[in-house]
Design a protein around this motif. Structure first.
Motif, PDB file in Angstrom:
ATOM      1  N   SER A  41      76.899 -63.409 -41.953  1.00  0.00           N
ATOM      2  CA  SER A  41      78.269 -63.609 -42.458  1.00  0.00           C
ATOM      3  C   SER A  41      78.859 -62.326 -43.033  1.00  0.00           C
ATOM      4  O   SER A  41      80.071 -62.187 -43.123  1.00  0.00           O
ATOM      5  N   PHE A  43      78.997 -61.786 -45.920  1.00  0.00           N
ATOM      6  CA  PHE A  43      79.611 -62.249 -47.170  1.00  0.00           C
ATOM      7  C   PHE A  43      78.493 -62.235 -48.210  1.00  0.00           C
ATOM      8  O   PHE A  43      77.547 -63.018 -48.128  1.00  0.00           O
ATOM      9  N   VAL A  45      76.763 -62.370 -51.952  1.00  0.00           N
ATOM     10  CA  VAL A  45      76.947 -63.107 -53.212  1.00  0.00           C
ATOM     11  C   VAL A  45      75.800 -62.766 -54.163  1.00  0.00           C
ATOM     12  O   VAL A  45      74.630 -62.758 -53.761  1.00  0.00           O
ATOM     13  N   ASN A  61      72.391 -64.405 -51.950  1.00  0.00           N
ATOM     14  CA  ASN A  61      72.277 -65.279 -50.777  1.00  0.00           C
ATOM     15  C   ASN A  61      71.283 -64.702 -49.779  1.00  0.00           C
ATOM     16  O   ASN A  61      71.168 -63.490 -49.622  1.00  0.00           O
ATOM     17  N   GLU A  63      70.175 -65.257 -45.879  1.00  0.00           N
ATOM     18  CA  GLU A  63      70.561 -65.907 -44.621  1.00  0.00           C
ATOM     19  C   GLU A  63      69.404 -65.947 -43.629  1.00  0.00           C
ATOM     20  O   GLU A  63      68.341 -65.363 -43.865  1.00  0.00           O
ATOM     21  N   CYS A  72      72.385 -70.202 -50.390  1.00  0.00           N
ATOM     22  CA  CYS A  72      73.372 -69.535 -51.254  1.00  0.00           C
ATOM     23  C   CYS A  72      72.684 -68.837 -52.434  1.00  0.00           C
ATOM     24  O   CYS A  72      71.580 -69.211 -52.846  1.00  0.00           O
ATOM     25  N   ALA A  73      73.409 -67.888 -53.006  1.00  0.00           N
ATOM     26  CA  ALA A  73      72.899 -67.133 -54.154  1.00  0.00           C
ATOM     27  C   ALA A  73      72.611 -68.043 -55.353  1.00  0.00           C
ATOM     28  O   ALA A  73      71.600 -67.873 -56.043  1.00  0.00           O
ATOM     29  N   GLU A  74      73.488 -68.993 -55.599  1.00  0.00           N
ATOM     30  CA  GLU A  74      73.330 -69.844 -56.785  1.00  0.00           C
ATOM     31  C   GLU A  74      72.048 -70.670 -56.690  1.00  0.00           C
ATOM     32  O   GLU A  74      71.306 -70.819 -57.661  1.00  0.00           O
ATOM     33  N   PRO A 109      84.445 -69.730 -56.113  1.00  0.00           N
ATOM     34  CA  PRO A 109      83.655 -70.760 -56.815  1.00  0.00           C
ATOM     35  C   PRO A 109      82.407 -71.150 -56.042  1.00  0.00           C
ATOM     36  O   PRO A 109      82.327 -70.950 -54.832  1.00  0.00           O
ATOM     37  N   PRO A 110      81.412 -71.726 -56.728  1.00  0.00           N
ATOM     38  CA  PRO A 110      80.202 -72.210 -56.045  1.00  0.00           C
ATOM     39  C   PRO A 110      80.560 -73.290 -55.024  1.00  0.00           C
ATOM     40  O   PRO A 110      81.460 -74.098 -55.262  1.00  0.00           O
ATOM     41  N   CYS A 111      79.838 -73.316 -53.900  1.00  0.00           N
ATOM     42  CA  CYS A 111      80.091 -74.334 -52.868  1.00  0.00           C
ATOM     43  C   CYS A 111      79.635 -75.705 -53.380  1.00  0.00           C
ATOM     44  O   CYS A 111      78.961 -75.820 -54.409  1.00  0.00           O
ATOM     45  N   CYS A 114      75.843 -76.187 -53.971  1.00  0.00           N
ATOM     46  CA  CYS A 114      75.379 -75.480 -55.176  1.00  0.00           C
ATOM     47  C   CYS A 114      75.815 -76.219 -56.437  1.00  0.00           C
ATOM     48  O   CYS A 114      75.058 -76.322 -57.406  1.00  0.00           O
TER      49      CYS A 114
HETATM   50  N1  THU Z   1      77.448 -68.436 -50.259  1.00  0.00           N
HETATM   51  C1  THU Z   1      76.851 -68.337 -51.489  1.00  0.00           C
HETATM   52  O1  THU Z   1      75.882 -67.595 -51.667  1.00  0.00           O
HETATM   53  N2  THU Z   1      77.350 -69.085 -52.504  1.00  0.00           N
HETATM   54  C2  THU Z   1      78.397 -69.948 -52.383  1.00  0.00           C
HETATM   55  O2  THU Z   1      78.692 -70.690 -53.312  1.00  0.00           O
HETATM   56  C3  THU Z   1      79.193 -69.952 -51.152  1.00  0.00           C
HETATM   57  C4  THU Z   1      78.584 -69.279 -49.972  1.00  0.00           C
HETATM   58  C5  THU Z   1      76.880 -67.673 -49.156  1.00  0.00           C
HETATM   59  C6  THU Z   1      76.248 -68.511 -48.073  1.00  0.00           C
HETATM   60  C7  THU Z   1      76.345 -67.587 -46.890  1.00  0.00           C
HETATM   61  O3  THU Z   1      75.218 -66.714 -46.914  1.00  0.00           O
HETATM   62  C8  THU Z   1      77.596 -66.769 -47.150  1.00  0.00           C
HETATM   63  O4  THU Z   1      77.882 -66.916 -48.526  1.00  0.00           O
HETATM   64  C9  THU Z   1      78.799 -67.205 -46.337  1.00  0.00           C
HETATM   65  O5  THU Z   1      79.045 -68.571 -46.474  1.00  0.00           O
END
Ligand code: THU
Length: 159
Positions: A41, A43, A45, A61, A63, A72-74, A109-111, A114
């Motif tokens: 991603s 992305f 975190v 995070n 992957e 996810c990181a949380e 925000p946290p998903c 999480c």
């Molecule tokens: N991700 C997190 O680490 N925390 C979240 O609350 C939302 C998403 C990560 C999961 C994935 O590795 C990347 O961000 C993209 O979704």
């Protein structure tokens, strides 16, 4: 009949408005974010958790080529905390996420998954966990409890 649920959160304008411990959590979440494993991603975190005994646990995070196997990181951070410090209360959870190369962002925000996982630890320790989510620019949203982010939450009381 229409009903409303109100949630409370604090909008902290920038880094300078944080106290010393909050700044430390911000810095540590930023630092661990830089080494997140997010090749798919891009992305990244970072998360920093403050325990009642003053220890700070960090995570990012992680992957996987089989996408749903990543985490996810949380949850990486709070599961490590639950596994290694099962008797120590969690006081604060700080998270910062953005596309790897971004220089500016909004607070992410946290998903949902999480939030549900964090909720379990609040229930387990019978005490609230303050949640902070920050932008790269230093704007931070803070809630006193994960419950503010999960109206109509599901917990063990329904089992
Ligand atoms: N991700 C997190 O680490 N925390 C979240 O609350 C939302 C998403 C990560 C999961 C994935 O590795 C990347 O961000 C993209 O979704």
């Amino acid at each position: 009949m229409d009903k409303q649920i109100t949630i409370n959160y604090e909008a902290i304008e920038n880094y300078d408005h944080l106290d010393a411990m909050e700044k430390t959590l911000f810095d540590k979440a930023m630092a661990i974010r830089n080494i997140a494993y997010a090749p798919y991603s891009d992305f990244t975190v970072g998360c920093a958790i403050l325990l009642e005994n003053g220890e700070i646990i960090t995570g990012s995070n992680q992957e996987n080529a089989a996408y749903p196997s990543g985490l996810c990181a949380e949850r990486t951070t709070i599961f490590y905390t639950g596994a290694n410090f099962p008797e120590v209360k969690i006081k604060k959870l700080f998270v910062i996420g953005a596309p790897r190369k971004a220089t500016s962002s909004v607070p992410i925000p946290p998903c949902g998954a999480c939030r549900q996982s964090i909720l379990e630890y609040e229930a387990k320790q019978k005490d609230e966990i303050e949640i902070y989510f920050a932008s790269l620019d230093g704007e931070i949203f803070k809630t006193k409890s994960i419950r503010d982010l999960v109206p109509f939450s599901f917990d063990s009381s329904y089992l």
